[in-house]
Design an enzyme around this catalytic site. Structure first.
Site, PDB file in Angstrom:
ATOM      1  N   ARG A  68       0.837  -1.135   0.131  1.00  0.00           N
ATOM      2  CA  ARG A  68       0.131  -0.004   0.023  1.00  0.00           C
ATOM      3  C   ARG A  68       0.934   1.287   0.005  1.00  0.00           C
ATOM      4  NH1 ARG A  68      -3.617   2.918   3.853  1.00  0.00           N
ATOM      5  NH2 ARG A  68      -2.580   2.036   5.506  1.00  0.00           N
ATOM      6  N   ILE A  95      -8.008   3.466   1.692  1.00  0.00           N
ATOM      7  CA  ILE A  95      -7.329   4.401   2.514  1.00  0.00           C
ATOM      8  C   ILE A  95      -5.670   4.943   2.125  1.00  0.00           C
ATOM      9  CG2 ILE A  95      -5.954   4.274   4.861  1.00  0.00           C
ATOM     10  CD1 ILE A  95      -8.079   2.053   5.634  1.00  0.00           C
ATOM     11  N   LEU A  96      -5.644   6.184   2.386  1.00  0.00           N
ATOM     12  CA  LEU A  96      -4.419   6.903   1.871  1.00  0.00           C
ATOM     13  C   LEU A  96      -3.446   6.881   2.948  1.00  0.00           C
ATOM     14  CD1 LEU A  96      -6.245   9.966   0.593  1.00  0.00           C
ATOM     15  CD2 LEU A  96      -5.112   8.267  -0.805  1.00  0.00           C
ATOM     16  N   ASN A 110     -11.544  15.355   2.425  1.00  0.00           N
ATOM     17  CA  ASN A 110     -12.287  14.365   2.168  1.00  0.00           C
ATOM     18  C   ASN A 110     -13.721  14.556   2.546  1.00  0.00           C
ATOM     19  OD1 ASN A 110     -12.743  11.289   1.925  1.00  0.00           O
ATOM     20  ND2 ASN A 110     -13.207  11.224   4.105  1.00  0.00           N
ATOM     21  N   HIS A 112     -17.224  12.696   3.727  1.00  0.00           N
ATOM     22  CA  HIS A 112     -17.752  11.428   4.277  1.00  0.00           C
ATOM     23  C   HIS A 112     -19.203  11.430   4.475  1.00  0.00           C
ATOM     24  CE1 HIS A 112     -17.166   7.652   6.498  1.00  0.00           C
ATOM     25  NE2 HIS A 112     -17.980   8.372   7.259  1.00  0.00           N
ATOM     26  N   ASP A 144      -6.126  13.191   7.660  1.00  0.00           N
ATOM     27  CA  ASP A 144      -4.770  13.139   8.437  1.00  0.00           C
ATOM     28  C   ASP A 144      -4.516  11.507   8.508  1.00  0.00           C
ATOM     29  OD1 ASP A 144      -6.262  11.986  10.375  1.00  0.00           O
ATOM     30  OD2 ASP A 144      -6.027  13.482  11.898  1.00  0.00           O
ATOM     31  N   ASP A 148     -10.867   8.774   8.315  1.00  0.00           N
ATOM     32  CA  ASP A 148     -12.015   9.797   8.817  1.00  0.00           C
ATOM     33  C   ASP A 148     -11.949  10.523  10.129  1.00  0.00           C
ATOM     34  OD1 ASP A 148     -13.103   8.907   6.509  1.00  0.00           O
ATOM     35  OD2 ASP A 148     -14.124   7.239   7.307  1.00  0.00           O
TER      36      ASP A 148
HETATM   37  C1  GAR Z   1     -20.253  10.070  -1.220  1.00  0.00           C
HETATM   38  O1  GAR Z   1     -21.523  10.025  -0.410  1.00  0.00           O
HETATM   39  C2  GAR Z   1     -19.137  10.112  -0.138  1.00  0.00           C
HETATM   40  O2  GAR Z   1     -19.672  10.840   1.026  1.00  0.00           O
HETATM   41  C3  GAR Z   1     -18.926   8.898   0.022  1.00  0.00           C
HETATM   42  O3  GAR Z   1     -18.939   8.203  -1.123  1.00  0.00           O
HETATM   43  C4  GAR Z   1     -19.982   8.884  -2.048  1.00  0.00           C
HETATM   44  C5  GAR Z   1     -19.209   9.164  -3.477  1.00  0.00           C
HETATM   45  O4  GAR Z   1     -20.488   9.359  -4.257  1.00  0.00           O
HETATM   46  N1  GAR Z   1     -17.631   8.552   0.726  1.00  0.00           N
HETATM   47  C6  GAR Z   1     -17.252   7.675   1.443  1.00  0.00           C
HETATM   48  O5  GAR Z   1     -18.052   6.879   1.768  1.00  0.00           O
HETATM   49  C7  GAR Z   1     -15.725   7.896   2.020  1.00  0.00           C
HETATM   50  N2  GAR Z   1     -15.680   6.822   3.036  1.00  0.00           N
HETATM   51  P1  GAR Z   1     -19.964   9.903  -5.729  1.00  0.00           P
HETATM   52  O6  GAR Z   1     -19.190   8.895  -6.209  1.00  0.00           O
HETATM   53  O7  GAR Z   1     -21.459   9.867  -6.492  1.00  0.00           O
HETATM   54  O8  GAR Z   1     -19.622  11.348  -5.453  1.00  0.00           O
END
Ligand code: GAR
Length: 205
Positions: A68, A95-96, A110, A112, A144, A148
């Site tokens: 990774r 995960i970055l 990010n 979330h 960071d 999340d």
């Molecule tokens: C979004 O709802 C974002 O908050 C979530 O993925 C979706 C992407 O939608 N992110 C995560 O779950 C990160 N852990 P999209 O591809 O239609 O923009």
């Protein structure tokens, strides 16, 4: 559009609807920046959508890298090559690792789909439903080294309705995110987001 002031790279793994909302906001002149590249960790709808918009795209799959860390270093170098002012993780489901996070700390955000610190991780919408919360939402935060966890920039609530399933609730969250993410990016490029330790101050006009 005039001369684009700011440069954003958007990281995607899925449908890319937030990337599209952000690109649209830039197109309307609401964010003083442009999406200079869309980078994905897998072949996905978001990458195709970016391509059809004429955006520069890149695919870097972890397969083919020994670790990774090595993949993260390659991703860091790829993204750095676009010289972004802001790196936006918008539905990037990987995960970055530290090599990437450390290179962009303070200019890596990010999106979330929950009100962090509740429901961190990859299944935030499902877990919020299963827990039975009446209100969930979305968070934009600096990234960071912990998942999340970084300093929170902005959060907005979304009600959970009777009869919701993961799909209907996620759609309601995404509708909010399509405004939330461009709003944070707008403020960022106006120089109004200030990171002070764990706290983020948003400067009034
Ligand atoms: C979004 O709802 C974002 O908050 C979530 O993925 C979706 C992407 O939608 N992110 C995560 O779950 C990160 N852990 P999209 O591809 O239609 O923009």
């Amino acid at each position: 559009m005039g001369v684009v002031a700011g440069r954003m790279v958007v990281l995607v793994s899925g449908s890319g609807s937030n990337m599209e909302a952000l690109a649209d906001a830039c197109g309307r002149g609401e964010v003083d920046a442009g999406v200079v590249a869309v980078v994905a960790d897998r072949d996905c709808v978001g990458l195709k959508a970016a391509d059809s918009r004429g955006l520069q795209i890149a695919l870097l799959e972890p397969a083919g890298f020994d670790s990774r860390e090595q993949w993260s270093e390659a991703l860091r170098d790829l993204v750095a090559g676009y010289e972004p002012d802001l790196v936006v993780s918008a539905g990037f489901m990987r995960i970055l690792a530290p090599p990437f996070v450390d290179a962009f700390y303070g200019r890596l955000i990010n999106l979330h789909p929950s009100l962090l610190p509740a429901f961190a991780g990859a299944h935030a919408v499902r877990e919020a439903l299963e827990y039975g919360v009446k209100v969930t939402g979305s968070t934009v935060h600096f990234v960071d080294r912990q998942v999340d966890h970084g300093p929170i920039i902005m959060q907005k609530p979304v009600p959970v309705r009777a009869g919701d399933d993961e799909e209907t609730l996620h759609q309601r969250i995404k509708a909010l995110e399509h405004r939330l993410l461009p709003e944070v990016c707008r403020l960022w490029f106006q120089g109004r987001i200030h990171l002070q330790g764990r706290r983020v101050e948003i400067q009034e006009r």
